[in-house]
Design a protein around this motif. Structure first.
Motif, PDB file in Angstrom:
ATOM      1  N   TYR A  44      -3.296  -4.706  -8.902  1.00 39.21           N
ATOM      2  CA  TYR A  44      -2.122  -4.722  -9.768  1.00 39.21           C
ATOM      3  C   TYR A  44      -0.918  -4.066  -9.088  1.00 39.21           C
ATOM      4  O   TYR A  44       0.207  -4.585  -9.138  1.00 39.21           O
ATOM      5  CB  TYR A  44      -2.462  -3.997 -11.073  1.00 39.21           C
ATOM      6  CG  TYR A  44      -1.315  -3.931 -12.059  1.00 39.21           C
ATOM      7  CD1 TYR A  44      -0.715  -5.073 -12.551  1.00 39.21           C
ATOM      8  CD2 TYR A  44      -0.843  -2.701 -12.503  1.00 39.21           C
ATOM      9  CE1 TYR A  44       0.328  -5.007 -13.467  1.00 39.21           C
ATOM     10  CE2 TYR A  44       0.197  -2.615 -13.414  1.00 39.21           C
ATOM     11  CZ  TYR A  44       0.777  -3.776 -13.893  1.00 39.21           C
ATOM     12  OH  TYR A  44       1.813  -3.701 -14.778  1.00 39.21           O
ATOM     13  N   GLU A  45      -1.148  -2.923  -8.455  1.00 45.14           N
ATOM     14  CA  GLU A  45      -0.044  -2.247  -7.771  1.00 45.14           C
ATOM     15  C   GLU A  45       0.476  -3.084  -6.596  1.00 45.14           C
ATOM     16  O   GLU A  45       1.672  -3.079  -6.299  1.00 45.14           O
ATOM     17  CB  GLU A  45      -0.494  -0.869  -7.282  1.00 45.14           C
ATOM     18  CG  GLU A  45      -0.800   0.125  -8.403  1.00 45.14           C
ATOM     19  CD  GLU A  45       0.426   0.459  -9.223  1.00 45.14           C
ATOM     20  OE1 GLU A  45       1.553   0.369  -8.694  1.00 45.14           O
ATOM     21  OE2 GLU A  45       0.270   0.818 -10.412  1.00 45.14           O
ATOM     22  N   LYS A  46      -0.412  -3.809  -5.923  1.00 44.10           N
ATOM     23  CA  LYS A  46       0.030  -4.691  -4.836  1.00 44.10           C
ATOM     24  C   LYS A  46       0.892  -5.826  -5.376  1.00 44.10           C
ATOM     25  O   LYS A  46       1.912  -6.199  -4.786  1.00 44.10           O
ATOM     26  CB  LYS A  46      -1.176  -5.251  -4.085  1.00 44.10           C
ATOM     27  CG  LYS A  46      -1.908  -4.225  -3.227  1.00 44.10           C
ATOM     28  CD  LYS A  46      -3.111  -4.850  -2.551  1.00 44.10           C
ATOM     29  CE  LYS A  46      -3.852  -3.825  -1.701  1.00 44.10           C
ATOM     30  NZ  LYS A  46      -5.071  -4.399  -1.068  1.00 44.10           N
ATOM     31  N   LEU A  47       0.490  -6.384  -6.514  1.00 46.35           N
ATOM     32  CA  LEU A  47       1.289  -7.446  -7.122  1.00 46.35           C
ATOM     33  C   LEU A  47       2.658  -6.912  -7.536  1.00 46.35           C
ATOM     34  O   LEU A  47       3.684  -7.573  -7.335  1.00 46.35           O
ATOM     35  CB  LEU A  47       0.554  -8.020  -8.333  1.00 46.35           C
ATOM     36  CG  LEU A  47      -0.650  -8.936  -8.049  1.00 46.35           C
ATOM     37  CD1 LEU A  47      -1.384  -9.268  -9.341  1.00 46.35           C
ATOM     38  CD2 LEU A  47      -0.195 -10.225  -7.370  1.00 46.35           C
ATOM     39  N   LYS A  48       2.693  -5.725  -8.109  1.00 44.44           N
ATOM     40  CA  LYS A  48       3.971  -5.131  -8.518  1.00 44.44           C
ATOM     41  C   LYS A  48       4.870  -4.899  -7.306  1.00 44.44           C
ATOM     42  O   LYS A  48       6.075  -5.193  -7.344  1.00 44.44           O
ATOM     43  CB  LYS A  48       3.724  -3.807  -9.246  1.00 44.44           C
ATOM     44  CG  LYS A  48       3.212  -3.954 -10.655  1.00 44.44           C
ATOM     45  CD  LYS A  48       2.818  -2.614 -11.247  1.00 44.44           C
ATOM     46  CE  LYS A  48       3.949  -1.616 -11.247  1.00 44.44           C
ATOM     47  NZ  LYS A  48       3.546  -0.317 -11.847  1.00 44.44           N
ATOM     48  N   MET A  67      -3.809 -11.112 -14.037  1.00 43.44           N
ATOM     49  CA  MET A  67      -4.217 -11.635 -12.733  1.00 43.44           C
ATOM     50  C   MET A  67      -5.024 -10.607 -11.949  1.00 43.44           C
ATOM     51  O   MET A  67      -6.002 -10.958 -11.268  1.00 43.44           O
ATOM     52  CB  MET A  67      -2.972 -12.028 -11.929  1.00 43.44           C
ATOM     53  CG  MET A  67      -2.255 -13.259 -12.430  1.00 43.44           C
ATOM     54  SD  MET A  67      -0.862 -13.674 -11.343  1.00 43.44           S
ATOM     55  CE  MET A  67      -0.368 -15.262 -12.016  1.00 43.44           C
ATOM     56  N   ALA A  68      -4.619  -9.340 -12.031  1.00 40.29           N
ATOM     57  CA  ALA A  68      -5.304  -8.300 -11.254  1.00 40.29           C
ATOM     58  C   ALA A  68      -6.766  -8.190 -11.635  1.00 40.29           C
ATOM     59  O   ALA A  68      -7.619  -7.884 -10.793  1.00 40.29           O
ATOM     60  CB  ALA A  68      -4.598  -6.959 -11.462  1.00 40.29           C
ATOM     61  N   GLU A  73      -4.271   6.448  -1.775  1.00 42.93           N
ATOM     62  CA  GLU A  73      -2.916   6.114  -1.333  1.00 42.93           C
ATOM     63  C   GLU A  73      -2.157   5.256  -2.340  1.00 42.93           C
ATOM     64  O   GLU A  73      -0.995   4.914  -2.109  1.00 42.93           O
ATOM     65  CB  GLU A  73      -2.987   5.365   0.006  1.00 42.93           C
ATOM     66  CG  GLU A  73      -3.607   6.185   1.126  1.00 42.93           C
ATOM     67  CD  GLU A  73      -3.821   5.364   2.385  1.00 42.93           C
ATOM     68  OE1 GLU A  73      -3.492   4.157   2.341  1.00 42.93           O
ATOM     69  OE2 GLU A  73      -4.319   5.915   3.389  1.00 42.93           O
ATOM     70  N   THR A  74      -2.788   4.911  -3.462  1.00 37.74           N
ATOM     71  CA  THR A  74      -2.174   4.012  -4.434  1.00 37.74           C
ATOM     72  C   THR A  74      -1.698   4.792  -5.653  1.00 37.74           C
ATOM     73  O   THR A  74      -2.432   5.620  -6.184  1.00 37.74           O
ATOM     74  CB  THR A  74      -3.186   2.937  -4.874  1.00 37.74           C
ATOM     75  OG1 THR A  74      -3.614   2.206  -3.721  1.00 37.74           O
ATOM     76  CG2 THR A  74      -2.563   1.977  -5.881  1.00 37.74           C
ATOM     77  N   PRO A  75      -0.471   4.538  -6.124  1.00 35.37           N
ATOM     78  CA  PRO A  75       0.002   5.224  -7.337  1.00 35.37           C
ATOM     79  C   PRO A  75      -0.850   4.869  -8.550  1.00 35.37           C
ATOM     80  O   PRO A  75      -1.350   3.750  -8.668  1.00 35.37           O
ATOM     81  CB  PRO A  75       1.435   4.694  -7.502  1.00 35.37           C
ATOM     82  CG  PRO A  75       1.811   4.115  -6.178  1.00 35.37           C
ATOM     83  CD  PRO A  75       0.538   3.654  -5.547  1.00 35.37           C
ATOM     84  N   ASN A  76      -1.020   5.848  -9.418  1.00 36.10           N
ATOM     85  CA  ASN A  76      -1.705   5.657 -10.707  1.00 36.10           C
ATOM     86  C   ASN A  76      -3.138   5.153 -10.542  1.00 36.10           C
ATOM     87  O   ASN A  76      -3.651   4.437 -11.412  1.00 36.10           O
ATOM     88  CB  ASN A  76      -0.920   4.673 -11.583  1.00 36.10           C
ATOM     89  CG  ASN A  76       0.524   5.072 -11.753  1.00 36.10           C
ATOM     90  OD1 ASN A  76       0.827   6.232 -12.036  1.00 36.10           O
ATOM     91  ND2 ASN A  76       1.436   4.134 -11.564  1.00 36.10           N
ATOM     92  N   ALA A  77      -3.791   5.543  -9.447  1.00 33.58           N
ATOM     93  CA  ALA A  77      -5.153   5.045  -9.203  1.00 33.58           C
ATOM     94  C   ALA A  77      -6.180   5.685 -10.119  1.00 33.58           C
ATOM     95  O   ALA A  77      -7.341   5.287 -10.112  1.00 33.58           O
ATOM     96  CB  ALA A  77      -5.546   5.297  -7.742  1.00 33.58           C
TER      97      ALA A  77
END
Length: 619
Positions: free
Chosen positions: A464-468, A564-565, A590-594
């Motif tokens: 989801y963060e990658k899509l954003k 989608m995520a 390394e990902t926000p809000n993980a």
């Protein structure tokens, strides 16, 4: 019907209908007066839910006899030096509260300035004022309100129970205590022992300590600091972790120039900041302090002064959303400390403790021989139980008994430590992967304990963060299908998807109508190239009815990205190699809000060694 001029007492009682709605409103007005008077310590006493008695005592500047006589007159106030209503820096300013309260109750005010020889007291009974007279008081001001609404008994039937009214009054004290951590508060009620909030420093550390005083130590441990500025508007405070949420918004404390408010614009901004982190039925715990020029905010738009109007509301909203999003995204992946406590409590539930013990096992007989064919119970040794309290053990180390249990080699290597352990990974926040349970949960080891990770929820957040990020950068990359996929849907669902084809194309999903009740998919997001296209489109069609066309385009796209995520993430039931598990842990760090998936559920739970020892009653 002739127009007539109303008598002053009736005017006061009409005004009291707006100002004095319930006992909590009385507490609010009196405590605000104490704060405006420069008090450093305030005591609030409530009896009968505030109907029998509300007493507020402070050590503020106090009043002389002349000011006492004026303070119970309508629209007499010391809060406005001039006539400028656009530059209000005090909590009160109208001069309506005391005369309104005195018109419906027995009101007494005793006060003594710091340099005065003695105190004076004024009384108001149902609107009738008794002139000031000498009284006994060490300093400051003491205000007592007895028999609230005795002069308007019809108002009493609209009040709730004493317990409910007392709880509302206590909530007012808590909000004002959070607004001023540098002031000591004491709350005394019928229901429980006196509660004291000691004075704290008026800074970030002091606010965190006061938040822990008011909401409990758990709240103090599960918040992150918030600091931001935008066009001379300053935002400070503490925001709760998404996994430390509540079922209602009562734990959201918002302050504008030190004034507690419950403003729809501010609460909507908070909701938007947590939109990707919390389910729709959960609310964050937070205390936010907004400071700006008094001329840029109108506090005179609500009778109870709980709502405000900003000159540039969009700027304030953008500041809240951006600052909260940055603070929550920049933190090291973490979940609320209460998660471990819940697990410990679950392990000690009465249902588990009350499970019947297993009956003694019957002697085992191996069917048809096999690996257990040679196993026989050890023969009992002769002993006289009357001579010895314990059965003597056979001599030696039990080699013969152990040999009977040497049945076969294990069918598979079940060791969790088969992979080499990296000392560097142990020092990372999420540790080193050690095992996978039920092809769904990853067990990782850290220096201080262990981490249990839901692999699907965690990878869902990563996708989801990658899509954003791709959407914000230059659009989501697409992967063309060699053979376009035809997906059959309900005709209404197919129409909804084709209507939103432009929104879906922005996220890399290109589709078009393919006759009644069907769509043709030509391209999919590159991140989801291995996803089941039919299942993805079917789920999007089911969620399409919930997409609100009134939302901004960005929010609509994020709703689609969240769906989608879910399809682009590692599914529960997939067995992962140790290298894959460690790669997932490193990417989470390394990902926000993980710490939360797109639906607001926690992605991992951390257990310290202390928590594990609690599970086994070692502590």
């Amino acid at each position: 019907m002739l127009i007539r001029r109303l008598p002053p007492v009736l005017i006061d009682r009409i005004a009291a209908g707006e100002v004095v709605e319930r006992p909590a409103a009385v507490v609010k007005e009196l405590v605000e007066n104490a704060l405006d008077a420069g008090a450093h310590a305030i005591e609030v006493v409530i009896q009968g839910g505030g109907r029998r008695l509300v007493r507020v005592s402070d050590d503020g500047s106090g009043m002389g006899p002349d000011d006492l006589a004026l303070c119970v007159e309508r629209h007499a106030t010391s809060k406005l030096a001039g006539e400028d209503l656009l530059s209000i820096s005090t909590l009160g300013f109208r001069g309506e509260a005391l005369p309104s309260i005195g018109s419906v109750a027995h009101l007494s005010i005793a006060s003594r300035p710091r340099d005065a020889a003695h105190a004076f007291e004024v009384r108001v009974d149902g609107g009738v004022v008794t002139p000031p007279r000498p009284a006994a008081l060490g300093g400051g001001t003491r205000v007592e309100v007895r028999d609230l609404f005795y002069a308007t008994p019809a108002r009493l039937k609209f009040l709730k129970s004493d317990r409910a009214e007392g709880a509302a009054a206590a909530d007012v004290v808590r909000r004002l205590a959070l607004a001023r951590p540098d002031v000591a508060f004491t709350l005394v009620t019928d229901e429980r022992a006196a509660v004291t909030f000691p004075a704290r420093a008026d800074d970030e550390e002091g606010r965190a300590a006061r938040l822990a005083d008011v909401l409990g130590a758990e709240a103090g441990r599960n918040v992150v600091a918030v600091n931001g500025i935008r066009d001379d508007v300053v935002l400070e405070g503490l925001a709760g972790l998404p996994t430390f949420s509540k079922a209602n918004s009562l734990s959201q404390y918002l302050f504008v120039n030190g004034r507690p408010v419950r403003d729809k614009l501010l609460m909507g901004a908070v909701r938007a900041a947590y939109a990707d982190l919390l389910p729709s039925d959960r609310y964050p715990v937070l205390a936010l302090f907004i400071s700006l020029d008094p001329r840029d905010v109108d506090v005179n738009v609500h009778p109870a002064k709980t709502e405000v109007r900003f000159r540039d509301g969009g700027n304030v909203r953008a500041l809240i959303v951006r600052t909260l999003s940055d603070a929550l995204g920049a933190r090291i992946p973490s979940t609320a400390g209460t998660m471990a406590d819940r697990l410990v409590a679950l392990a000690r539930t009465p249902e588990l403790a009350a499970r019947p013990s297993f009956p003694p096992a019957a002697p085992f007989t191996a069917p048809g021989g096999g690996a257990f064919a040679g196993f026989r119970p050890a023969p009992a040794l002769d002993y006289d139980w009357r001579q010895s309290p314990a059965r003597p053990m056979p001599s030696g180390l039990g080699e013969e008994e152990q040999a009977r249990l040497d049945i076969a080699e294990p069918s598979a290597d079940a060791r969790a430590d088969a992979a080499p352990l990296s000392a560097v990974d142990l020092d990372r926040p999420l540790g080193a992967a050690r095992a996978q349970l039920h092809e769904t949960y990853i067990v990782a080891q850290t220096r201080e304990g262990l981490v249990l990770v839901d692999q699907h929820a965690a990878h869902e957040r990563l996708v989801y963060e990658k899509l954003k990020a791709a959407l914000a950068r230059d659009g989501v990359g697409r992967q063309g299908l060699l053979i376009p996929a035809v997906v059959d849907l309900d005709p209404a669902d197919a129409d909804r998807l084709t209507e939103r084809a432009a929104d879906l194309a922005a996220l890399g999903l290109v589709l078009e109508s393919f006759g009644p009740g069907a769509v043709l998919v030509r391209e999919v997001p590159a991140l989801l190239k291995d996803a089941d296209v039919t299942r993805l489109v079917t789920d999007l069609a089911e969620h399409a009815a919930e997409w609100d066309d009134a939302l901004p385009l960005e929010r609509r796209l994020l709703h689609v990205a969240a769906t989608m995520a879910c399809h682009g993430s590692v599914r529960a039931g997939r067995r992962l190699k140790v290298e894959e598990m460690n790669a997932l842990l490193r990417e989470m760090e390394e990902t926000p809000n993980a710490g939360e998936c797109n639906h607001g559920r926690p992605t991992f739970v951390t257990l310290s060694l202390k928590d594990v020892e609690k599970l086994f009653a070692r502590r």
